[in-house]
Design an enzyme around this catalytic site. Structure first.
Site, PDB file in Angstrom:
ATOM      1  N   ASN A 161       0.718  -1.220   0.078  1.00 45.86           N
ATOM      2  CA  ASN A 161       0.334   0.346   0.323  1.00 45.86           C
ATOM      3  C   ASN A 161       0.884   1.275  -0.046  1.00 45.86           C
ATOM      4  OD1 ASN A 161      -2.524  -1.645  -0.227  1.00 45.86           O
ATOM      5  ND2 ASN A 161      -1.992  -1.678   1.996  1.00 45.86           N
ATOM      6  N   GLU A 243      -8.262  -3.325  -2.406  1.00 45.91           N
ATOM      7  CA  GLU A 243      -8.698  -2.447  -1.010  1.00 45.91           C
ATOM      8  C   GLU A 243      -8.382  -1.118  -1.535  1.00 45.91           C
ATOM      9  OE1 GLU A 243      -6.221  -5.049   1.568  1.00 45.91           O
ATOM     10  OE2 GLU A 243      -8.244  -5.984   2.237  1.00 45.91           O
ATOM     11  N   LYS A 317      -1.528 -15.255  -3.016  1.00 47.98           N
ATOM     12  CA  LYS A 317      -1.113 -16.014  -1.034  1.00 47.98           C
ATOM     13  C   LYS A 317      -1.451 -17.220  -0.567  1.00 47.98           C
ATOM     14  CE  LYS A 317      -2.650 -11.412   0.696  1.00 47.98           C
ATOM     15  NZ  LYS A 317      -3.332 -10.718   1.577  1.00 47.98           N
ATOM     16  N   ASP A 322      -7.515 -14.842   3.178  1.00 48.78           N
ATOM     17  CA  ASP A 322      -6.500 -14.099   3.261  1.00 48.78           C
ATOM     18  C   ASP A 322      -5.822 -14.821   4.606  1.00 48.78           C
ATOM     19  OD1 ASP A 322      -4.973 -11.502   3.681  1.00 48.78           O
ATOM     20  OD2 ASP A 322      -6.312 -10.299   4.997  1.00 48.78           O
ATOM     21  N   GLU A 350      -0.579 -11.479  11.647  1.00 47.32           N
ATOM     22  CA  GLU A 350      -1.784 -10.835  11.405  1.00 47.32           C
ATOM     23  C   GLU A 350      -3.072 -11.597  12.033  1.00 47.32           C
ATOM     24  OE1 GLU A 350      -2.584  -9.338   7.880  1.00 47.32           O
ATOM     25  OE2 GLU A 350      -4.644  -8.391   8.467  1.00 47.32           O
ATOM     26  N   GLU A 450      -6.220 -22.724  16.812  1.00 48.56           N
ATOM     27  CA  GLU A 450      -6.702 -22.697  15.737  1.00 48.56           C
ATOM     28  C   GLU A 450      -7.874 -23.295  17.024  1.00 48.56           C
ATOM     29  OE1 GLU A 450      -6.105 -25.956  12.921  1.00 48.56           O
ATOM     30  OE2 GLU A 450      -7.993 -25.081  11.602  1.00 48.56           O
ATOM     31  N   TRP A 480     -16.988  -6.673   3.421  1.00 48.93           N
ATOM     32  CA  TRP A 480     -15.402  -7.387   3.040  1.00 48.93           C
ATOM     33  C   TRP A 480     -15.674  -8.618   2.199  1.00 48.93           C
ATOM     34  CZ3 TRP A 480     -11.143  -4.653   3.266  1.00 48.93           C
ATOM     35  CH2 TRP A 480     -11.302  -3.421   4.273  1.00 48.93           C
TER      36      TRP A 480
END
Ligand code: GCV
Length: 615
Positions: A161, A243, A317, A322, A350, A450, A480
């Protein structure tokens, strides 16, 4: 000689900083051997033979008193670190010629010019601060040492970005970019930069349309200027039409037209154009049940196979969403046999604990590599977990992911336990029982995480935007495209041929595996199927009971991890840091367990069969 004050995780025995006066890989290799051999192999010496045609490959010959390392310019350096690490771990040196599986072994830094890092959990940027380059060259050489020791060879230094003023990197910041490239060159690491697709429009060109000759001319000229300053720049990395980023869609052009224009500008200089396929509609109406976000990348790219210039690499990816805790492998990796592909991982945690919770990734990567088409993917990339923290990765154990990524990029057939054990041995050199305990804790950490977070392939139950901590409906009514559609009866999305049809993007073998409830792995069952809470799983438990059980187990396993951690003779300050973060992980695990169980209990009205408390 200065001594480094920062911690180098798996290379704690390389205490001396690398002097700025060393400007070739061979000089650095010599320096590292001279400081390591007396401690690790007293009485032995090493000879280096640089043989340019060997490139990145190397051999190590061990005779009575002499190790001979033969390799290309970076090969001798890789061979040197391999030898040092083998000696430190008490392993035999590798036999025969060693060479990396992937040509480009890339790191993507999401660093902004203001010093912040998008999704960074290890402090501020190592490269930028206050809107300009600002770095400690000693630390950057230490980082070069870490990267070379695991064979990584490309680093993209700025966020995909791209925001002002980082977009100046290929314009007025070129002299500083050249200085940075000179620091990393002897470590065999080439720089790459993320570019802003609309850059020509800041220079009087009225459009960024890739088919417009003025735009093409601007990029051709700019590439010439950039390569004059940094002749070995690896290339450009691009996030386009994703995005909110600008891209060719604005002009009604497809992504082959968009990427090829830039690739042609880079080609005369040997540059690569790495184009990310993370493209989807991020303005979706949650009421719309036809659009299924994981299908987007395939829809945008698969039909373009064979239309890209030969210096374009499509970066995909690992999963179609994501970087969730568990995703099936991206079907796009199977769909473009005539195009150069790179798989993209995320070392930055993340969605996986943000370097507070322990999450060792090698077991997850093993599964992904096993499911991926072995011969189709030629390069590999990962979003870094690096920052200015003293230990570089935030959590002292998060370094295992950087280390492991390098080893996978070199040899994707490697087993996760081998990586984790080697990292543990090199980093802590503990007694066997403690080493075994830490290895088993790390090996199980992903499965535990998880279990206490999103169950059975559901994903997206995190707190929106921040992506740490639970919020089961947080993404349910957002734009999203990230939904689980839980209601009183059932949960999950039907992605079979009878549902959204996502499963049809896979080769037949996967369509069969995932499409049938008989064979779909439990861990992905709600990714591919919508199931009632009273659905009876293969092990005889109902779906709702399985959700409760996984969460309670995940919490109990975290408590056990905390107890194990206390017993380990970790050096200071790793011990204090790990224990402090473990307290936060325990809190997080409890929140996740109780909130997700409460959420499903409220919807289903079904009690836990074992009578445990659901708040
Ligand atoms: C760099 C996710 C992250 C964004 C990131 C994006 C990407 O959406 O939350 O921070 O942006 O992925 O990979 O481009």
């Amino acid at each position: 000689m200065t001594t480094n004050t920062k911690r180098l995780s798996w290379l704690p025995f390389l205490k001396a900083d690398i002097p700025a006066s060393l400007t070739t890989s061979e000089q650095i290799a010599r320096f590292e051997l001279d400081q390591a051999l007396p401690a690790l192999a007293a009485g032995k010496s090493a000879e280096l033979n640089v043989s340019a045609d060997m490139g990145e490959s190397y051999t190590i010959e061990a005779n009575d008193d002499v190790y001979t390392i033969t390799g290309g310019e970076s090969g001798v350096l890789y061979g040197t670190y391999a030898l040092i690490m083998c000696l430190a771990a008490g392993h035999p040196v590798p036999q025969g010629t060693q060479q990396p599986r992937y040509a480009l072994r890339m790191l993507n830094c999401w660093d902004n010019a203001d010093g912040s890092i998008e999704r960074g959990y290890a402090g501020r940027s190592l490269f930028f601060e206050g809107g300009k380059f600002d770095y400690d060259p000693v630390r950057l050489r230490q980082l070069g040492r870490m990267l070379a020791s695991v064979g990584l060879n490309v680093m993209c230094i700025n966020n995909v970005n791209v925001r002002y003023p980082a977009d100046q990197l290929i314009e007025s910041w070129l002299p500083q970019l050249a200085e940075l490239a000179a620091i990393y060159r002897p470590f065999g690491v080439k720089l790459m930069v993320s570019i802003d697709y609309s850059a020509p429009m800041r220079h009087g060109v009225p459009t960024a349309d890739p088919l417009d000759p003025q735009v093409q001319e601007w990029w051709n000229k700019q590439a010439e200027i950039v390569y004059k300053a940094v002749p070995d720049l690896a290339g450009f990395l691009v996030k386009a039409d994703s995005e909110g980023r600008p891209g060719p869609f604005t002009y009604g052009r497809n992504h082959a037209e968009g990427a090829n224009m830039l690739a042609r500008a880079l080609k005369p200089f040997g540059g690569k154009l790495v184009w990310r396929c993370f493209v989807y509609n991020c303005r979706q109406d949650w009421r719309d049940r036809k659009t299924d976000r994981p299908m987007a990348a395939y829809q945008h790219y698969a039909y373009l196979d064979g239309q890209f210039e030969d210096n374009v690499i499509l970066q995909i990816k690992n999963g179609p969403f994501d970087f969730q805790v568990r995703e099936p492998v991206s079907p796009l990796l199977y769909a473009m046999p005539k195009t150069d592909l790179a798989i993209e991982f995320q070392l930055a945690q993340e969605y996986t604990g943000q370097q507070i919770d322990i999450f060792a990734m090698p077991p997850m990567w093993r599964e992904i590599f096993d499911d991926m088409p072995a011969d189709k993917v030629m390069s590999i990339a990962a979003v870094t977990n690096l920052g200015r923290d003293d230990n570089y990765c935030g959590h002292p154990f998060a370094a295992v992911n950087l280390f492991g990524y390098g080893l996978f990029a070199w040899d994707p057939s490697i087993q996760p336990e081998k990586i984790i054990r080697l990292w543990t041995k090199l980093t802590y050199g503990m007694d066997q029982l403690s080493e075994d305990a830490l290895v088993s804790l790390l090996m199980g950490s992903r499965r535990t995480y998880e279990k206490y977070t999103a169950p059975l392939g559901l994903c997206w139950m995190v707190t929106p935007n921040q992506h740490y901590g639970p919020n089961p409906s947080g993404y349910e009514y957002q734009a999203w495209g990230t939904y689980h559609k839980a209601d009183r009866e059932a949960v999950g999305i039907d992605r079979t041929a009878a549902g959204t049809g996502y499963v049809c993007q896979y080769p037949e073998e996967f369509q069969k595996l995932y499409g049938s409830l008989e064979t779909c792995p439990d861990e992905l069952i709600l990714w591919f199927h919508r199931l009632r809470y009273d659905y009876v799983m293969r092990d005889g438990r109902t779906l709702i009971q399985r959700i409760y059980d996984d969460h309670f187990e995940g919490l109990e396993e975290t408590k056990a991890m905390a107890e194990t951690l206390k017993t380990l003779p970790l050096p200071s300050p790793d011990r204090e840091e790990a224990l402090e973060r473990m307290n936060r992980q325990l809190f997080n695990a409890r929140e996740w367990c109780d909130i997700v169980n409460n959420f499903f209990h409220n919807y289903s009205g079904i009690d836990d069969a074992h009578g445990r408390t659901i708040y």
